[in-house]
Write a protein that holds these residues in place. Structure first.
Motif, short mmCIF file in Angstrom:
data_model
loop_
_atom_site.label_atom_id
_atom_site.label_comp_id
_atom_site.label_asym_id
_atom_site.label_seq_id
_atom_site.Cartn_x
_atom_site.Cartn_y
_atom_site.Cartn_z
N ASP A 175 9.31 -7.20 51.07
CA ASP A 175 9.91 -7.89 51.23
C ASP A 175 11.67 -6.78 50.90
O ASP A 175 12.07 -7.43 49.94
CB ASP A 175 10.64 -9.45 51.10
N PRO A 176 12.42 -6.71 51.72
CA PRO A 176 13.74 -5.69 51.20
C PRO A 176 14.76 -6.80 50.91
O PRO A 176 16.07 -5.93 50.92
CB PRO A 176 14.18 -5.16 53.20
N SER A 177 14.90 -8.22 51.40
CA SER A 177 15.56 -8.98 50.53
C SER A 177 15.43 -9.14 49.22
O SER A 177 16.37 -9.24 48.88
CB SER A 177 16.04 -10.13 51.78
N VAL A 178 14.58 -8.45 48.49
CA VAL A 178 14.18 -9.02 47.52
C VAL A 178 14.56 -7.87 46.38
O VAL A 178 14.25 -6.50 46.46
CB VAL A 178 12.76 -8.62 46.44
N VAL A 179 16.38 -7.81 45.54
CA VAL A 179 16.55 -6.24 44.72
C VAL A 179 15.58 -6.49 43.64
O VAL A 179 15.55 -5.58 42.72
CB VAL A 179 17.93 -6.74 44.47
N GLY A 180 15.24 -7.65 42.89
CA GLY A 180 14.38 -7.64 41.23
C GLY A 180 13.14 -8.60 41.88
O GLY A 180 13.40 -10.15 42.11
N ALA A 181 13.04 -8.54 40.52
CA ALA A 181 11.96 -9.41 40.21
C ALA A 181 10.83 -9.54 38.83
O ALA A 181 11.33 -8.20 37.94
CB ALA A 181 10.35 -9.77 40.95
N GLY A 182 10.27 -10.77 38.51
CA GLY A 182 9.93 -10.49 36.76
C GLY A 182 9.24 -12.10 36.77
O GLY A 182 8.95 -12.44 37.90
N GLY A 183 7.96 -11.28 35.79
CA GLY A 183 7.28 -12.47 35.57
C GLY A 183 7.17 -13.04 34.89
O GLY A 183 7.93 -13.15 33.51
N GLY A 184 5.86 -14.13 34.28
CA GLY A 184 5.62 -14.79 33.50
C GLY A 184 5.23 -14.09 31.88
O GLY A 184 5.02 -13.07 31.79
N ILE A 185 5.66 -14.61 31.18
CA ILE A 185 5.12 -14.03 29.42
C ILE A 185 4.84 -15.04 28.31
O ILE A 185 5.11 -16.15 28.42
CB ILE A 185 7.09 -13.54 28.78
N ASP A 186 4.06 -14.62 27.92
CA ASP A 186 3.00 -15.57 27.06
C ASP A 186 3.29 -15.33 25.33
O ASP A 186 2.93 -13.78 25.89
CB ASP A 186 1.77 -15.73 27.21
N PRO A 187 3.42 -15.96 24.27
CA PRO A 187 3.37 -15.23 23.26
C PRO A 187 2.06 -15.27 22.72
O PRO A 187 1.14 -16.00 22.72
CB PRO A 187 4.49 -17.08 22.65
N LEU A 188 1.91 -14.27 22.16
CA LEU A 188 1.27 -13.95 21.23
C LEU A 188 1.29 -14.11 19.72
O LEU A 188 1.80 -12.90 19.39
CB LEU A 188 0.46 -12.69 21.82
N TRP A 189 1.17 -14.88 19.07
CA TRP A 189 1.42 -15.66 18.16
C TRP A 189 1.00 -15.08 16.39
O TRP A 189 -0.15 -14.82 17.01
CB TRP A 189 1.36 -16.69 17.64
N GLU A 190 1.60 -14.13 16.02
CA GLU A 190 0.67 -14.67 14.50
C GLU A 190 0.45 -15.88 13.88
O GLU A 190 -0.44 -15.87 12.68
CB GLU A 190 1.97 -13.36 13.28
N ARG A 191 1.42 -16.50 13.90
CA ARG A 191 2.40 -17.69 13.27
C ARG A 191 2.80 -18.48 14.06
O ARG A 191 4.00 -18.77 13.60
CB ARG A 191 1.95 -17.93 11.45
N ARG A 192 2.19 -19.64 14.85
CA ARG A 192 3.43 -20.46 15.45
C ARG A 192 3.23 -21.32 15.18
O ARG A 192 2.26 -22.33 14.37
CB ARG A 192 2.35 -21.36 16.82
N PRO A 193 4.89 -21.94 14.47
CA PRO A 193 4.85 -23.24 13.61
C PRO A 193 4.77 -24.44 14.39
O PRO A 193 4.77 -24.61 16.11
CB PRO A 193 6.77 -22.88 13.66
N SER A 194 4.32 -25.31 13.66
CA SER A 194 3.72 -26.73 14.68
C SER A 194 4.60 -27.27 14.57
O SER A 194 5.05 -28.85 15.78
CB SER A 194 3.21 -27.67 13.64
N TRP A 195 5.88 -27.33 14.04
CA TRP A 195 7.24 -27.18 14.46
C TRP A 195 7.69 -27.49 15.93
O TRP A 195 9.05 -28.34 16.65
CB TRP A 195 8.27 -28.22 13.88
N LEU A 196 7.36 -26.62 16.95
CA LEU A 196 8.83 -25.58 17.90
C LEU A 196 7.74 -26.53 19.10
O LEU A 196 7.01 -26.42 19.85
CB LEU A 196 7.76 -24.37 17.65
N PRO A 197 8.59 -27.08 19.73
CA PRO A 197 8.75 -27.74 21.01
C PRO A 197 8.43 -26.49 22.29
O PRO A 197 9.33 -25.06 21.79
CB PRO A 197 9.77 -28.59 21.16
N ASP A 198 8.00 -26.67 23.08
CA ASP A 198 7.59 -25.46 24.04
C ASP A 198 8.70 -25.36 24.91
O ASP A 198 9.05 -24.12 25.49
CB ASP A 198 6.56 -26.69 24.60
#
Length: 301
Positions: free
Chosen positions: A104-127
């Motif tokens: 689509d020539p009207s699209v100048v840029g794009a980006g995708g989803g990013i999934d965290p790859l945790w070494e240790r996720r904090p239990s208190w962290l809200p999404d």
């Protein structure tokens, strides 16, 4: 349309992560892979020696990720610049999915989803605060959609539009522990200059490593504080009523996150619910403090 995957790097101790990221990017069959090294002669020499068939260049600007990415972009004649971070791992089909929207020539840029790859996720962290760790958060579109901005850990942009807009601002961005939303500022400037649209393509996903040292409350509050400062600084660079529109929508979602956490705790569904509710309030307060400090700095200046 030729495309080049560009990865900035700066820390010799993290070269094994860079090797994994480069191998994963090459497995997607781009036309070129470029590694740009931020003022580290040791890493530059190692990358040139250990990464065959990869273009390796130094940062030609002052220290910081913005100049590093620009240096990588200037080292290729590809039509499409695809940016990753050196600690990301593209998932299968990522590059094809991300670049397909440029039909689509009207699209100048794009980006995708990013999934965290945790070494240790904090239990208190809200999404809702996954953005503080370089990951996608709830509320983003489920299907390809026009957005104000995407994130430079998973971004593609037309090279001519990127160059015409001047690339990333070398006086605004991440340097050491200080972060600024240089990717958001770039998206706003490229869109204004080109008249093109940015798309969020959630199916074009990458993993983003999150080291265990980032799992502390201190890091979380510092990241929120710098984000608050950065958004006010960006508002000065890109004036306009809609510049911070998505942030206003995001803020309206936080009371629901607090209520959900407290309800889970009271009902006994999740003992960490109250902590997550508290983290929402603490993160919001830290971001607000950063914004106030930046506003004050602007008055002094």
């Amino acid at each position: 349309m030729r495309h080049a995957v560009i990865l900035p790097a700066h820390d010799p101790a993290r070269f094994p992560e860079l090797q994994v990221a480069v191998a994963a990017a090459r497995a997607q069959h781009p036309d070129e892979v470029v590694v740009a090294v931020d003022h580290s002669p040791e890493l530059l020499a190692t990358a040139r020696r250990e990464l065959p068939d990869v273009t390796v260049v130094p940062n030609r600007y002052g220290r910081g990720v913005s100049g590093t990415r620009n240096s990588g972009a200037e080292a290729t004649d590809a039509d499409l610049l695809v940016f990753l971070d050196s600690d990301t791992i593209p998932q299968p089909g990522w590059l094809t999915t991300l670049t397909a929207v440029f039909a689509d020539p009207s699209v100048v840029g794009a980006g995708g989803g990013i999934d965290p790859l945790w070494e240790r996720r904090p239990s208190w962290l809200p999404d809702e605060f996954l953005w503080a760790y370089g990951a996608s958060h709830p509320g983003l579109p489920d299907t390809p959609s026009r957005v104000r901005n995407v994130w430079s850990a998973n971004m593609a942009v037309r090279a001519d539009a990127f160059a015409a807009a001047g690339g990333f601002r070398t006086d605004f961005g991440k340097v050491g522990g200080r972060s600024r939303p240089e990717d958001t500022e770039l998206c706003l400037r490229v869109a204004a200059h080109s008249g093109g649209a940015w798309l969020y393509v959630p199916q074009a996903r990458v993993y983003h490593r999150v080291p265990g040292r980032y799992s502390t409350l201190r890091y979380f509050l510092s990241r929120c504080y710098h984000e608050g400062r950065g958004k006010i600084a960006m508002r000065r660079l890109v004036p306009g009523r809609q510049t911070l529109g998505p942030e206003r929508s995001y803020l309206r979602s936080l009371p629901r996150a607090v209520g959900r956490g407290l309800a889970d705790a009271v009902a006994g569904r999740d003992r960490q619910g109250a902590q997550r509710a508290g983290a929402v309030l603490a993160g919001l307060a830290a971001a607000g403090a950063g914004a106030v400090v930046e506003l004050g700095a602007g008055v002094v200046a």
